[in-house]
Design a protein around this motif. Structure first.
Motif, mmCIF file in Angstrom:
data_model
loop_
_atom_site.group_PDB
_atom_site.id
_atom_site.type_symbol
_atom_site.label_atom_id
_atom_site.label_comp_id
_atom_site.label_asym_id
_atom_site.label_seq_id
_atom_site.Cartn_x
_atom_site.Cartn_y
_atom_site.Cartn_z
ATOM 1 N N TYR A 1 0.868 -1.174 0.000
ATOM 2 C CA TYR A 1 0.000 0.000 0.000
ATOM 3 C C TYR A 1 0.904 1.223 0.000
ATOM 4 O O TYR A 1 2.069 1.152 0.413
ATOM 5 N N TYR A 2 0.401 2.326 -0.480
ATOM 6 C CA TYR A 2 1.224 3.526 -0.542
ATOM 7 C C TYR A 2 0.359 4.767 -0.341
ATOM 8 O O TYR A 2 -0.859 4.740 -0.506
ATOM 9 N N TYR A 3 1.025 5.847 0.033
ATOM 10 C CA TYR A 3 0.354 7.127 0.248
ATOM 11 C C TYR A 3 1.363 8.231 -0.041
ATOM 12 O O TYR A 3 2.580 8.011 -0.031
ATOM 13 N N GLY A 4 0.845 9.417 -0.321
ATOM 14 C CA GLY A 4 1.753 10.507 -0.610
ATOM 15 C C GLY A 4 1.030 11.795 -0.924
ATOM 16 O O GLY A 4 -0.183 11.908 -0.754
ATOM 17 N N LEU A 5 1.801 12.757 -1.372
ATOM 18 C CA LEU A 5 1.250 14.053 -1.743
ATOM 19 C C LEU A 5 2.084 14.666 -2.842
ATOM 20 O O LEU A 5 3.210 14.227 -3.114
ATOM 21 N N GLY A 6 1.513 15.699 -3.493
ATOM 22 C CA GLY A 6 2.246 16.326 -4.572
ATOM 23 C C GLY A 6 1.560 17.575 -5.089
ATOM 24 O O GLY A 6 0.628 18.100 -4.477
ATOM 25 N N TYR A 7 2.043 18.031 -6.229
ATOM 26 C CA TYR A 7 1.571 19.270 -6.843
ATOM 27 C C TYR A 7 0.987 18.949 -8.212
ATOM 28 O O TYR A 7 1.455 18.040 -8.912
ATOM 29 N N SER A 8 -0.052 19.692 -8.611
ATOM 30 C CA SER A 8 -0.658 19.485 -9.928
ATOM 31 C C SER A 8 -0.972 20.825 -10.582
ATOM 32 O O SER A 8 -1.185 21.832 -9.904
ATOM 33 N N PHE A 9 -0.999 20.815 -11.917
ATOM 34 C CA PHE A 9 -1.449 21.988 -12.668
ATOM 35 C C PHE A 9 -2.039 21.511 -13.986
ATOM 36 O O PHE A 9 -1.836 20.356 -14.410
ATOM 37 N N GLY A 10 -2.793 22.385 -14.635
ATOM 38 C CA GLY A 10 -3.393 21.992 -15.898
ATOM 39 C C GLY A 10 -4.439 22.977 -16.372
ATOM 40 O O GLY A 10 -4.437 24.159 -15.967
ATOM 41 N N TRP A 11 -5.337 22.475 -17.199
ATOM 42 C CA TRP A 11 -6.426 23.277 -17.755
ATOM 43 C C TRP A 11 -7.714 22.489 -17.559
ATOM 44 O O TRP A 11 -7.849 21.374 -18.070
ATOM 45 N N GLU A 12 -8.662 23.095 -16.824
ATOM 46 C CA GLU A 12 -9.859 22.357 -16.430
ATOM 47 C C GLU A 12 -11.121 23.181 -16.621
ATOM 48 O O GLU A 12 -11.079 24.412 -16.694
ATOM 49 N N GLU A 13 -12.241 22.470 -16.651
ATOM 50 C CA GLU A 13 -13.534 23.141 -16.638
ATOM 51 C C GLU A 13 -13.885 23.517 -15.205
ATOM 52 O O GLU A 13 -13.394 22.912 -14.244
ATOM 53 N N SER A 14 -14.715 24.525 -15.046
ATOM 54 C CA SER A 14 -15.140 24.978 -13.727
ATOM 55 C C SER A 14 -16.620 25.321 -13.772
ATOM 56 O O SER A 14 -17.104 25.911 -14.749
ATOM 57 N N GLN A 15 -17.341 24.933 -12.731
ATOM 58 C CA GLN A 15 -18.777 25.169 -12.674
ATOM 59 C C GLN A 15 -19.124 26.114 -11.532
ATOM 60 O O GLN A 15 -18.677 25.921 -10.408
ATOM 61 N N VAL A 16 -19.929 27.138 -11.849
ATOM 62 C CA VAL A 16 -20.378 28.117 -10.866
ATOM 63 C C VAL A 16 -21.897 28.047 -10.790
ATOM 64 O O VAL A 16 -22.584 28.154 -11.811
ATOM 65 N N LYS A 17 -22.436 27.851 -9.591
ATOM 66 C CA LYS A 17 -23.878 27.775 -9.400
ATOM 67 C C LYS A 17 -24.435 29.134 -8.993
ATOM 68 O O LYS A 17 -23.913 29.789 -8.100
ATOM 69 N N ASN A 18 -25.492 29.561 -9.668
ATOM 70 C CA ASN A 18 -26.173 30.816 -9.354
ATOM 71 C C ASN A 18 -27.448 30.486 -8.574
ATOM 72 O O ASN A 18 -28.430 30.014 -9.157
ATOM 73 N N PRO A 19 -27.463 30.718 -7.252
ATOM 74 C CA PRO A 19 -28.628 30.350 -6.446
ATOM 75 C C PRO A 19 -29.896 31.101 -6.848
ATOM 76 O O PRO A 19 -31.002 30.583 -6.697
ATOM 77 N N ALA A 20 -29.743 32.328 -7.349
ATOM 78 C CA ALA A 20 -30.922 33.132 -7.688
ATOM 79 C C ALA A 20 -31.663 32.574 -8.899
ATOM 80 O O ALA A 20 -32.900 32.493 -8.919
ATOM 81 N N THR A 21 -30.911 32.174 -9.932
ATOM 82 C CA THR A 21 -31.542 31.686 -11.165
ATOM 83 C C THR A 21 -31.519 30.167 -11.280
ATOM 84 O O THR A 21 -32.085 29.609 -12.220
ATOM 85 N N MET A 22 -30.846 29.487 -10.320
ATOM 86 C CA MET A 22 -30.716 28.026 -10.339
ATOM 87 C C MET A 22 -29.960 27.546 -11.582
ATOM 88 O O MET A 22 -30.156 26.427 -12.055
ATOM 89 N N GLU A 23 -29.101 28.401 -12.123
ATOM 90 C CA GLU A 23 -28.313 28.046 -13.291
ATOM 91 C C GLU A 23 -26.916 27.577 -12.878
ATOM 92 O O GLU A 23 -26.382 28.004 -11.852
#
Length: 202
Positions: free
Chosen positions: A88-110
């Motif tokens: 078994y193994y465990y660890g940590l590290g650093y990441s970078f890239g280009w991703e999609e992002s989602q923002v929720k608008n509570p007023a319009t439910m969009e």
């Protein structure tokens, strides 16, 4: 995501029962990684290099070939469960890239989705692996904590990897011992030259 883990556990139990007695722990291994989370399914390249007895560096490049492409560098600590072939193994590290992002608008439910966001963050990883017939198979869970570029702070990913062992640990250890012996031999002062230097000082 839990369903993915439940389905893959029997797969690893079957592999363990088929483990060959000649399987070796690796020094260098590289191959493919399949990743899955709530946002995308990715295919990537993974390479591991052992730098200490139980410590490896892993590099991952993965993409869904549409909206998400990321790169990861992880420092991992390995612990044997039954033998050096099953860890078994465990660890940590650093990441970078280009991703999609989602923002929720509570007023319009969009839900507004943006693409091509330059992101970077911190990864954790935990998994199990075994080496069978010169191939390392691993199952891991890799949570990512976003530092910039993405609305979601946390994303988890389940991954399964298959890597070919390029350099066995015994070969790597032998080369390291040979280098150490050559270095000691180079720095060693010949016996008679040492005596001459001693008499000169006297």
């Amino acid at each position: 995501m839990k369903n993915h883990l439940i389905l893959l556990i029997p797969f690893f139990l079957i592999l363990f029962t088929l483990t060959d007695v000649q399987a070796q722990r690796y020094g260098t291994a590289a191959g493919l990684r399949l990743g899955s989370n709530d946002y995308s399914r990715t295919l990537g390249l993974t390479a591991q290099q052992r730098i200490l007895k139980y410590t490896t560096l892993e590099g991952i490049i993965q993409s869904d070939f549409s909206r998400n492409t990321t790169m990861h560098l992880l420092l991992e600590q390995h612990k044997p469960i039954i033998s050096k072939r099953f860890n078994y193994y465990y660890g940590l590290g650093y990441s970078f890239g280009w991703e999609e992002s989602q923002v929720k608008n509570p007023a319009t439910m969009e839900i507004i989705t943006t693409y091509g966001n330059a992101t970077n963050g911190i990864d954790l990883i935990a998994g199990i692996e075994m080496t069978v017939l010169n191939t390392t198979i691993s199952l891991d869970y890799k949570p990512n904590f976003n530092m910039s570029g993405r609305e979601e702070f946390f994303r988890g990913q389940v991954g399964i990897s298959a890597r070919t062992v390029l350099v066995k640990s015994k070969t790597q250890d032998r080369k390291r011992r040979q280098k150490a012996r050559a270095k000691r031999k180079k720095n060693r002062t010949p016996f008679f030259e040492g005596l001459k230097e001693k008499f000169k000082r006297n």
